[in-house]
Scaffold this motif. Structure first.
Motif, PDB file in Angstrom:
ATOM      1  N   UNK A 165      16.403  12.902  -9.579  1.00  0.00           N
ATOM      2  CA  UNK A 165      17.734  11.791 -10.145  1.00  0.00           C
ATOM      3  C   UNK A 165      17.647  10.693  -9.068  1.00  0.00           C
ATOM      4  N   UNK A 166      17.556  10.866  -7.812  1.00  0.00           N
ATOM      5  CA  UNK A 166      18.151   9.982  -6.804  1.00  0.00           C
ATOM      6  C   UNK A 166      17.025   9.019  -6.858  1.00  0.00           C
ATOM      7  N   UNK A 167      15.531   9.286  -6.822  1.00  0.00           N
ATOM      8  CA  UNK A 167      14.647   8.407  -6.806  1.00  0.00           C
ATOM      9  C   UNK A 167      14.662   7.618  -8.374  1.00  0.00           C
ATOM     10  N   UNK A 168      15.123   8.356  -9.203  1.00  0.00           N
ATOM     11  CA  UNK A 168      15.247   7.676 -10.441  1.00  0.00           C
ATOM     12  C   UNK A 168      16.200   6.617 -10.566  1.00  0.00           C
ATOM     13  N   UNK A 169      17.390   6.945  -9.882  1.00  0.00           N
ATOM     14  CA  UNK A 169      18.467   5.751  -9.654  1.00  0.00           C
ATOM     15  C   UNK A 169      17.961   4.446  -8.841  1.00  0.00           C
ATOM     16  N   UNK A 170      17.254   4.854  -7.865  1.00  0.00           N
ATOM     17  CA  UNK A 170      16.773   3.663  -6.988  1.00  0.00           C
ATOM     18  C   UNK A 170      15.561   2.817  -7.714  1.00  0.00           C
ATOM     19  N   UNK A 171      14.893   3.452  -8.388  1.00  0.00           N
ATOM     20  CA  UNK A 171      13.759   2.999  -9.200  1.00  0.00           C
ATOM     21  C   UNK A 171      14.127   2.196 -10.322  1.00  0.00           C
ATOM     22  N   UNK A 179       5.029  -1.084  -3.439  1.00  0.00           N
ATOM     23  CA  UNK A 179       6.167  -0.598  -3.085  1.00  0.00           C
ATOM     24  C   UNK A 179       6.590   0.758  -4.170  1.00  0.00           C
ATOM     25  N   UNK A 180       6.503   0.286  -5.471  1.00  0.00           N
ATOM     26  CA  UNK A 180       7.073   1.131  -6.336  1.00  0.00           C
ATOM     27  C   UNK A 180       6.029   2.440  -6.645  1.00  0.00           C
ATOM     28  N   UNK A 218       4.641   8.121  -5.470  1.00  0.00           N
ATOM     29  CA  UNK A 218       3.975   9.171  -4.723  1.00  0.00           C
ATOM     30  C   UNK A 218       4.988   9.926  -3.970  1.00  0.00           C
ATOM     31  N   UNK A 219       5.874   9.357  -3.218  1.00  0.00           N
ATOM     32  CA  UNK A 219       6.874   9.841  -2.358  1.00  0.00           C
ATOM     33  C   UNK A 219       7.812  10.805  -3.092  1.00  0.00           C
ATOM     34  N   UNK A 220       8.239  10.422  -4.318  1.00  0.00           N
ATOM     35  CA  UNK A 220       9.005  11.061  -5.236  1.00  0.00           C
ATOM     36  C   UNK A 220       8.128  12.323  -5.642  1.00  0.00           C
ATOM     37  N   UNK A 221       7.057  12.305  -6.022  1.00  0.00           N
ATOM     38  CA  UNK A 221       6.050  13.550  -6.644  1.00  0.00           C
ATOM     39  C   UNK A 221       6.291  14.529  -5.317  1.00  0.00           C
TER      40      UNK A 221
END
Length: 309
Positions: A39-45, A87-88, A93-96
């Protein structure tokens, strides 16, 4: 300049999104677990992508936006597109990795933080490079974009950390970040008040190319109706109106977030309250960014009898 809603939304939302991505990348404490890692990376992205998508609505032919990527050698707009995509992808990859292993890879996070800063910088340079707009043509423009992006990201990240731990020291740093961001913006406003088309070398004579004949004055407008230039490059906002909007921007974007963060810091309250500080900061930035475009004077306005001072 005409303050297009799509561009305002783009610069504010994407700035906040990439700012949060930078904070995630450098390892700011955040909730753990699979749900948080999603959820947090989803918010940022989501913030970043929403802003980037909004920017396409300002294009005459949004379906041709992909062509901008080919001009990265000479175009800041193209560089922004390339930097944001890279960057995205790294952030995905970072999120995964975070979701699968539960670990936040610092080496990859630092690359993402650097990519986020580069992306925000390229966005700002789209405007700062324009010598024809004295208000924007200053190193303070990318500085403002960067400090506001990082401040938004830090305030939001600190608020999200409140789900697992309350760190009043983080709120104290947020106070400093918010104050610093608006100090830089105040410096930008002071620059804008002293910047003029005449000081940049743009006059009615240079606009028409008739300076070799003598002093030029407008007898009649070039045409009776509007065109693209008058719609997009010429916008007049009254001084009193602009002053009121600056006060609103400072009230929403500076005073209210500072009040919330100071209260969290002084009373060691939950940093979850920082989420409200973030929302207030964003509201103030929408007003600030509207003024950023509305108050800017483009040299082409001189051709249509615009102000020369």
């Amino acid at each position: 300049m005409h303050p297009a809603i799509s561009v305002i939304f783009f610069t504010v939302m994407s700035g906040a999104g990439f700012g949060l991505m930078a904070m995630i990348g450098v390892g700011v404490p955040l909730p753990g677990g699979l749900l948080a890692a999603f959820l947090i990376p989803l918010l940022a992205g989501g913030l970043a992508v929403a802003g980037l998508i909004a920017s396409t609505f300002h294009l005459g032919h949004p379906e041709r936006a992909w062509r901008a990527f080919s001009q990265w050698r000479s175009s800041w707009l193209s560089r922004e597109g390339c930097a944001s995509v890279i960057t995205l992808l790294l952030f995905g990859l970072y999120t995964l990795i975070w979701m699968v292993t539960g670990e936040r890879a610092l080496w990859l996070g630092l690359l993402i933080a650097a990519g986020s800063l580069v992306t925000v910088y390229t966005t700002a340079m789209i405007y700062a490079q324009l010598k024809t707009v004295p208000h924007w043509h200053t190193g303070l423009t990318p500085t403002c974009y960067l400090v506001f992006s990082l401040t938004c990201g830090y305030v939001l990240a600190t608020g999200l950390s409140g789900f697992v731990v309350s760190n009043s020291d983080a709120a104290g740093l947020a106070v400093l970040a918010i104050a610093l961001a608006w100090i830089v913006k105040y410096m930008w406003w002071k620059h804008a008040e002293n910047a003029s088309l005449a000081d940049s070398g743009s006059t009615m004579e240079t606009a028409t190319g008739l300076g070799n004949i003598g002093k030029v004055r407008l007898l009649e407008r070039p045409h009776t109706g509007e065109n693209y230039l008058t719609r997009e490059m010429v916008h007049v906002v009254g001084r009193k109106h602009a002053a009121k909007l600056r006060k609103i921007a400072l009230l929403l974007g500076a005073a209210l977030p500072l009040l919330i963060t100071l209260a969290v810091w002084a009373f060691t309250a939950s940093t979850l309250w920082m989420v409200f500080a973030f929302l207030a900061l964003m509201a103030g930035l929408f007003v600030e960014r509207w003024l950023f475009f509305a108050e800017a004077e483009h040299a082409v306005s001189l051709y249509y009898g615009g102000p020369q001072g």
